[in-house]
Design a protein around this motif. Structure first.
Motif, mmCIF file in Angstrom:
data_model
loop_
_atom_site.group_PDB
_atom_site.id
_atom_site.type_symbol
_atom_site.label_atom_id
_atom_site.label_comp_id
_atom_site.label_asym_id
_atom_site.label_seq_id
_atom_site.Cartn_x
_atom_site.Cartn_y
_atom_site.Cartn_z
ATOM 1 N N ARG A 29 0.690 -1.377 0.087
ATOM 2 C CA ARG A 29 -0.079 0.351 -0.051
ATOM 3 C C ARG A 29 1.056 1.298 -0.043
ATOM 4 O O ARG A 29 1.877 1.202 0.500
ATOM 5 C CB ARG A 29 -0.924 -0.001 1.177
ATOM 6 C CG ARG A 29 -2.025 -0.810 1.233
ATOM 7 C CD ARG A 29 -2.243 -1.972 0.817
ATOM 8 N NE ARG A 29 -3.316 -2.975 0.904
ATOM 9 C CZ ARG A 29 -3.430 -3.993 0.909
ATOM 10 N NH1 ARG A 29 -2.556 -4.967 0.587
ATOM 11 N NH2 ARG A 29 -4.632 -4.632 0.910
ATOM 12 N N THR A 30 0.393 2.401 -0.573
ATOM 13 C CA THR A 30 0.980 3.688 -0.510
ATOM 14 C C THR A 30 0.281 4.717 0.515
ATOM 15 O O THR A 30 -0.934 4.769 0.177
ATOM 16 C CB THR A 30 1.079 4.371 -1.800
ATOM 17 O OG1 THR A 30 1.784 3.420 -2.870
ATOM 18 C CG2 THR A 30 1.648 5.743 -1.976
ATOM 19 N N LEU A 31 0.885 4.949 1.689
ATOM 20 C CA LEU A 31 0.141 5.792 2.731
ATOM 21 C C LEU A 31 1.159 7.048 2.525
ATOM 22 O O LEU A 31 1.857 7.525 3.522
ATOM 23 C CB LEU A 31 0.311 5.338 3.976
ATOM 24 C CG LEU A 31 -1.066 4.346 4.251
ATOM 25 C CD1 LEU A 31 -0.783 3.061 3.441
ATOM 26 C CD2 LEU A 31 -0.839 3.879 5.793
ATOM 27 N N SER A 32 0.666 8.096 1.779
ATOM 28 C CA SER A 32 1.343 9.154 1.514
ATOM 29 C C SER A 32 0.886 10.288 2.616
ATOM 30 O O SER A 32 -0.219 10.300 2.987
ATOM 31 C CB SER A 32 1.259 9.943 -0.002
ATOM 32 O OG SER A 32 -0.305 10.133 -0.104
ATOM 33 N N GLY A 33 1.817 10.868 3.142
ATOM 34 C CA GLY A 33 1.422 12.041 4.132
ATOM 35 C C GLY A 33 0.951 11.395 5.584
ATOM 36 O O GLY A 33 -0.027 12.070 6.156
ATOM 37 N N LEU A 34 1.456 10.188 5.915
ATOM 38 C CA LEU A 34 1.029 9.286 7.040
ATOM 39 C C LEU A 34 1.525 9.984 8.319
ATOM 40 O O LEU A 34 2.744 10.387 8.212
ATOM 41 C CB LEU A 34 1.372 7.811 6.907
ATOM 42 C CG LEU A 34 1.209 7.223 8.312
ATOM 43 C CD1 LEU A 34 -0.408 7.008 8.424
ATOM 44 C CD2 LEU A 34 1.868 5.799 7.949
ATOM 45 N N HIS A 35 0.763 10.429 9.318
ATOM 46 C CA HIS A 35 1.299 11.010 10.603
ATOM 47 C C HIS A 35 0.693 9.865 11.453
ATOM 48 O O HIS A 35 -0.461 9.550 11.788
ATOM 49 C CB HIS A 35 0.767 12.397 10.745
ATOM 50 C CG HIS A 35 1.520 13.187 10.175
ATOM 51 N ND1 HIS A 35 2.026 14.341 10.643
ATOM 52 C CD2 HIS A 35 1.727 13.683 8.707
ATOM 53 C CE1 HIS A 35 2.761 15.178 9.929
ATOM 54 N NE2 HIS A 35 2.628 14.795 8.562
ATOM 55 N N CYS A 36 1.810 9.423 12.451
ATOM 56 C CA CYS A 36 1.523 8.685 13.497
ATOM 57 C C CYS A 36 1.916 9.151 14.939
ATOM 58 O O CYS A 36 3.183 9.433 15.066
ATOM 59 C CB CYS A 36 1.930 7.064 13.284
ATOM 60 S SG CYS A 36 1.258 6.361 11.887
ATOM 61 N N ARG A 37 1.039 9.134 15.849
ATOM 62 C CA ARG A 37 1.534 9.548 17.267
ATOM 63 C C ARG A 37 0.928 8.614 18.361
ATOM 64 O O ARG A 37 -0.302 8.390 18.021
ATOM 65 C CB ARG A 37 1.061 11.162 17.464
ATOM 66 C CG ARG A 37 1.233 11.543 18.925
ATOM 67 C CD ARG A 37 1.003 13.030 19.057
ATOM 68 N NE ARG A 37 -0.360 13.266 18.589
ATOM 69 C CZ ARG A 37 -1.563 13.152 19.264
ATOM 70 N NH1 ARG A 37 -1.364 12.501 20.504
ATOM 71 N NH2 ARG A 37 -2.701 13.474 19.038
ATOM 72 N N ASP A 38 1.801 8.274 19.250
ATOM 73 C CA ASP A 38 1.178 7.549 20.323
ATOM 74 C C ASP A 38 0.356 6.154 19.755
ATOM 75 O O ASP A 38 -0.725 5.957 20.296
ATOM 76 C CB ASP A 38 0.256 8.377 21.271
ATOM 77 C CG ASP A 38 1.097 9.462 22.024
ATOM 78 O OD1 ASP A 38 2.151 8.934 22.574
ATOM 79 O OD2 ASP A 38 0.707 10.583 21.927
ATOM 80 N N THR A 39 1.205 5.631 19.130
ATOM 81 C CA THR A 39 0.456 4.361 18.285
ATOM 82 C C THR A 39 1.416 3.222 18.200
ATOM 83 O O THR A 39 2.553 3.130 18.368
ATOM 84 C CB THR A 39 0.006 4.610 16.792
ATOM 85 O OG1 THR A 39 -0.990 5.807 16.874
ATOM 86 C CG2 THR A 39 -0.387 3.574 16.052
ATOM 87 N N GLU A 40 0.638 1.904 18.452
ATOM 88 C CA GLU A 40 1.465 0.935 18.463
ATOM 89 C C GLU A 40 1.140 -0.314 17.202
ATOM 90 O O GLU A 40 -0.036 -0.358 16.938
ATOM 91 C CB GLU A 40 1.431 -0.016 19.687
ATOM 92 C CG GLU A 40 0.004 -0.623 20.098
ATOM 93 C CD GLU A 40 0.247 -1.294 21.464
ATOM 94 O OE1 GLU A 40 1.246 -1.243 22.025
ATOM 95 O OE2 GLU A 40 -0.692 -2.011 21.923
ATOM 96 N N PHE A 41 2.092 -0.858 16.653
ATOM 97 C CA PHE A 41 2.003 -1.647 15.462
ATOM 98 C C PHE A 41 2.170 -3.078 15.911
ATOM 99 O O PHE A 41 3.482 -3.266 16.492
ATOM 100 C CB PHE A 41 2.672 -1.519 14.129
ATOM 101 C CG PHE A 41 2.085 -0.170 13.332
ATOM 102 C CD1 PHE A 41 1.340 -0.177 12.327
ATOM 103 C CD2 PHE A 41 2.407 1.139 13.954
ATOM 104 C CE1 PHE A 41 0.837 0.862 11.801
ATOM 105 C CE2 PHE A 41 2.168 2.338 13.354
ATOM 106 C CZ PHE A 41 1.211 2.025 12.258
ATOM 107 N N VAL A 42 1.458 -4.244 16.164
ATOM 108 C CA VAL A 42 1.907 -5.462 16.599
ATOM 109 C C VAL A 42 1.471 -6.652 15.563
ATOM 110 O O VAL A 42 0.359 -6.500 14.851
ATOM 111 C CB VAL A 42 1.068 -5.756 17.814
ATOM 112 C CG1 VAL A 42 1.448 -7.351 18.256
ATOM 113 C CG2 VAL A 42 1.222 -4.671 18.684
ATOM 114 N N ASN A 43 2.551 -7.220 14.980
ATOM 115 C CA ASN A 43 2.399 -8.442 14.022
ATOM 116 C C ASN A 43 1.512 -7.688 12.527
ATOM 117 O O ASN A 43 0.844 -8.535 12.396
ATOM 118 C CB ASN A 43 1.514 -9.321 14.477
ATOM 119 C CG ASN A 43 1.656 -10.852 13.914
ATOM 120 O OD1 ASN A 43 2.533 -11.140 13.199
ATOM 121 N ND2 ASN A 43 0.589 -11.625 13.936
ATOM 122 N N CYS A 44 2.169 -6.557 12.230
ATOM 123 C CA CYS A 44 1.574 -5.979 11.187
ATOM 124 C C CYS A 44 2.551 -6.298 9.679
ATOM 125 O O CYS A 44 3.698 -6.532 10.144
ATOM 126 C CB CYS A 44 1.258 -4.665 11.121
ATOM 127 S SG CYS A 44 0.021 -4.136 12.241
#
Length: 221
Positions: free
Chosen positions: A66-81
């Motif tokens: 996937r293309t996620l342009s302009g992505l902003h992540c704050r205080d987030t967790e990714f697990v087994n992605c």
């Protein structure tokens, strides 16, 4: 009244997550996810622009290709992605963790990573060209063939990582903790100047520096 002594920061700040999450809405351009949890049933389209994730959890989400342009992540967790082959150029990550994730071939060129921790993941051939990391700690992760051309590190650590064949040309890594990492056959070994290694890495790193300076080790003639 005596002042309290200042504590020296040694690790990335953890995400500030809510006690409970709402279900994730459908991903769409310009969406703001605030306090939501996405799972394997959350389907991302091929391209999403300007998505913002605040205090979120993504568990088992597929972002491969996937293309996620302009992505902003704050205080987030990714697990087994699965982020293999994802295009996240110029993304901004602040207080984000990635655990048991896959980044093979992902594009994070120009990304900003502040207070980010990546653990137990696979990120071979990941591209972080001209990205900037501040308190980026990567541990127990495969980074074979990773492209860190002109990557700028401040208070970073790459511990127990496999950096075989990584590209470090013009990277600024002074102060980075590389204890326990495999550094065989890297390109741009002079970028290791000012980094911290362990005694068990002396031989491999010494050989890289000698080769970079054109020193040849031969039998006496």
């Amino acid at each position: 009244m005596p002042r309290k002594p200042r504590t020296t920061k040694t690790a990335p700040d953890r995400p500030d997550l809510p006690p409970r999450f709402d279900p994730a809405p459908a991903p769409e351009d310009g969406a703001v996810w605030d306090g939501v949890e996405a799972g394997p049933d959350t389907e991302f389209p091929e391209h999403v622009a300007d998505l913002r994730l605040h205090e979120c959890r993504l568990r088992g989400v597929t972002l491969s290709g996937r293309t996620l342009s302009g992505l902003h992540c704050r205080d987030t967790e990714f697990v087994n992605c699965d982020l293999s082959g994802a295009v996240l150029d110029d993304a901004v990550f602040t207080r984000v963790t990635f655990t048991d994730c896959r980044f093979t071939g992902a594009e994070l060129n120009g990304a900003g990573l502040t207070d980010v921790r990546i653990e137990g993941s696979r990120a071979d051939l990941v591209r972080l060209r001209m990205a900037k990391g501040t308190f980026l700690h990567v541990e127990d992760t495969v980074l074979r063939g990773a492209d860190l051309y002109r990557f700028t590190a401040k208070d970073c650590a790459l511990r127990r990582c496999d950096l075989t064949d990584a590209v470090l040309d013009d990277a600024r890594l002074a102060g980075t903790d590389l204890h326990g990492s495999t550094l065989d056959s890297i390109r741009g070994p002079l970028a290791l100047a000012g980094t911290r290694i362990g005694p068990d890495q002396l031989v491999s790193v010494g050989a890289l520096f000698l080769a970079a300076h054109g020193v040849q080790v031969t039998e006496a003639g």
